[in-house]
Design an enzyme around this catalytic site. Sequence first.
Site, PDB file in Angstrom:
ATOM      1  N   TYR A 167       0.840  -1.205   0.000  1.00 21.10           N
ATOM      2  CA  TYR A 167       0.000   0.000   0.000  1.00 21.10           C
ATOM      3  C   TYR A 167       0.874   1.254   0.000  1.00 21.10           C
ATOM      4  CZ  TYR A 167      -3.401   3.460   1.635  1.00 21.10           C
ATOM      5  OH  TYR A 167      -4.189   4.567   1.765  1.00 21.10           O
ATOM      6  N   LYS A 171       1.197   4.283  -2.880  1.00 20.93           N
ATOM      7  CA  LYS A 171       0.915   5.715  -2.673  1.00 20.93           C
ATOM      8  C   LYS A 171       2.170   6.558  -2.952  1.00 20.93           C
ATOM      9  CE  LYS A 171      -3.466   5.419  -1.524  1.00 20.93           C
ATOM     10  NZ  LYS A 171      -4.538   5.926  -2.402  1.00 20.93           N
TER      11      LYS A 171
HETATM   12  P1  NAP Z   1     -13.281   3.010   1.434  1.00 21.95           P
HETATM   13  O1  NAP Z   1     -14.182   3.284   2.559  1.00 21.95           O
HETATM   14  O2  NAP Z   1     -12.761   1.613   1.284  1.00 21.95           O
HETATM   15  O3  NAP Z   1     -13.951   3.478   0.051  1.00 21.95           O
HETATM   16  C1  NAP Z   1     -13.232   3.267  -1.134  1.00 21.95           C
HETATM   17  C2  NAP Z   1     -14.031   3.704  -2.319  1.00 21.95           C
HETATM   18  O4  NAP Z   1     -13.261   3.385  -3.490  1.00 21.95           O
HETATM   19  C3  NAP Z   1     -15.367   2.949  -2.448  1.00 21.95           C
HETATM   20  O5  NAP Z   1     -16.309   3.785  -3.055  1.00 21.95           O
HETATM   21  C4  NAP Z   1     -14.986   1.809  -3.389  1.00 21.95           C
HETATM   22  O6  NAP Z   1     -16.109   1.284  -4.112  1.00 21.95           O
HETATM   23  C5  NAP Z   1     -14.047   2.545  -4.332  1.00 21.95           C
HETATM   24  N1  NAP Z   1     -13.232   1.649  -5.132  1.00 21.95           N
HETATM   25  C6  NAP Z   1     -12.382   0.670  -4.745  1.00 21.95           C
HETATM   26  N2  NAP Z   1     -11.867   0.055  -5.811  1.00 21.95           N
HETATM   27  C7  NAP Z   1     -12.421   0.646  -6.905  1.00 21.95           C
HETATM   28  C8  NAP Z   1     -12.298   0.441  -8.291  1.00 21.95           C
HETATM   29  N3  NAP Z   1     -11.531  -0.536  -8.824  1.00 21.95           N
HETATM   30  N4  NAP Z   1     -12.985   1.255  -9.127  1.00 21.95           N
HETATM   31  C9  NAP Z   1     -13.776   2.226  -8.637  1.00 21.95           C
HETATM   32  N5  NAP Z   1     -13.963   2.443  -7.336  1.00 21.95           N
HETATM   33  C10 NAP Z   1     -13.283   1.654  -6.478  1.00 21.95           C
HETATM   34  O7  NAP Z   1     -11.952   3.926   1.513  1.00 21.95           O
HETATM   35  P2  NAP Z   1     -11.728   5.437   2.040  1.00 21.95           P
HETATM   36  O8  NAP Z   1     -11.252   5.383   3.438  1.00 21.95           O
HETATM   37  O9  NAP Z   1     -12.867   6.308   1.686  1.00 21.95           O
HETATM   38  O10 NAP Z   1     -10.452   5.818   1.145  1.00 21.95           O
HETATM   39  C11 NAP Z   1     -10.537   6.649   0.016  1.00 21.95           C
HETATM   40  C12 NAP Z   1      -9.117   7.003  -0.396  1.00 21.95           C
HETATM   41  O11 NAP Z   1      -8.432   7.605   0.702  1.00 21.95           O
HETATM   42  C13 NAP Z   1      -8.265   5.788  -0.806  1.00 21.95           C
HETATM   43  O12 NAP Z   1      -7.490   6.131  -1.920  1.00 21.95           O
HETATM   44  C14 NAP Z   1      -7.371   5.556   0.416  1.00 21.95           C
HETATM   45  O13 NAP Z   1      -6.145   4.964   0.067  1.00 21.95           O
HETATM   46  C15 NAP Z   1      -7.199   6.975   0.917  1.00 21.95           C
HETATM   47  N6  NAP Z   1      -6.841   7.064   2.344  1.00 21.95           N
HETATM   48  C16 NAP Z   1      -7.705   6.612   3.306  1.00 21.95           C
HETATM   49  C17 NAP Z   1      -7.343   6.735   4.637  1.00 21.95           C
HETATM   50  C18 NAP Z   1      -8.240   6.263   5.750  1.00 21.95           C
HETATM   51  O14 NAP Z   1      -7.774   6.238   6.901  1.00 21.95           O
HETATM   52  N7  NAP Z   1      -9.499   5.909   5.487  1.00 21.95           N
HETATM   53  C19 NAP Z   1      -6.120   7.315   4.995  1.00 21.95           C
HETATM   54  C20 NAP Z   1      -5.263   7.752   3.988  1.00 21.95           C
HETATM   55  C21 NAP Z   1      -5.642   7.636   2.664  1.00 21.95           C
HETATM   56  P3  NAP Z   1     -17.010   0.057  -3.557  1.00 21.95           P
HETATM   57  O15 NAP Z   1     -17.992   0.654  -2.589  1.00 21.95           O
HETATM   58  O16 NAP Z   1     -17.625  -0.500  -4.797  1.00 21.95           O
HETATM   59  O17 NAP Z   1     -16.056  -0.898  -2.872  1.00 21.95           O
END
Ligand code: NAP
Length: 242
Positions: A167, A171
């Site tokens: 991961y 990034k």
């Molecule tokens: P999440 O709750 O897992 O939501 C991820 C979203 O991305 C969902 O809508 C998912 O769709 C979609 N997705 C995954 N694979 C996909 C694909 N192949 N095509 C289109 N959509 C896809 O994650 P989140 O926490 O909101 O994270 C969003 C971003 O923030 C990510 O890039 C993550 O790396 C980054 N981030 C998150 C955190 C954290 O602590 N949460 C911290 C740092 C960075 P489905 O509903 O269909 O699965």
Amino acid sequence: MTITLITGANKSLGFQAARELVALGHLVYVGARDPEKGRRAAEELGARTVRLDVTDPASIRSAAGQIKADEGRLDVLVNNAGIPGHLNSAGIPGHPSTAREVTAETLRTVFETNVFGAAQVLHEFLPLLGTSENPVVVNVSSGLGSIAGVPFEGESPVESWIPAPGYAASKAALNMLTAQFAYLLPELRINTVDPGYTATDFNGHRGTQTVEEGAAIIVRAATVGKDGPTGKYLSAQGPVAW
Ligand code: NAP
């Protein structure tokens, strides 16, 4: 009106960013790989939706075709869709993995979405962004993508740092793509952001921030003006060390 596309916006950080950008007057396209989830999210937000699976080049091309036909341009692209990585030996997604678990295959899985997916979306939407007066791209990265954040000595400057080789490497690659695009395309405002550790499905809701807190830097980077920053790695607290 500002036309904005957010990938993976049917829930969590992407959904919250969409909510706030709609409130700021953007016409937001909720990118969702599941059309029904996209439709429901868009209905709740007062947004539009487009089917877009970032690992499926045909769906990306078709999404670009739809937005071109409907709007004629795109102003803001938020590359938000991301996955935590492979299942570790305990079967937990995104859990810190040991060096011994890293294979080309585990890397490929996470790079497929977080790097190649984001790159392909950018590639397909660049022509449409090129018709905007103020084209803006936000790549949603993570503090884990910071090489300076690896705690070789003492504490990491990145809050809630954990070892997550695949991961984190994905990034870091997204960060470098951001820097390269910023250099090559000075007419674009393109930045990479760290939302911080946020309670979502991504981490089984163990994150310490709310989605409102996490989405703040995404929204800020999505609303930069022509004189705003480009080629920067930003969190809500300020610049992140690469
Ligand atoms: P999440 O709750 O897992 O939501 C991820 C979203 O991305 C969902 O809508 C998912 O769709 C979609 N997705 C995954 N694979 C996909 C694909 N192949 N095509 C289109 N959509 C896809 O994650 P989140 O926490 O909101 O994270 C969003 C971003 O923030 C990510 O890039 C993550 O790396 C980054 N981030 C998150 C955190 C954290 O602590 N949460 C911290 C740092 C960075 P489905 O509903 O269909 O699965």
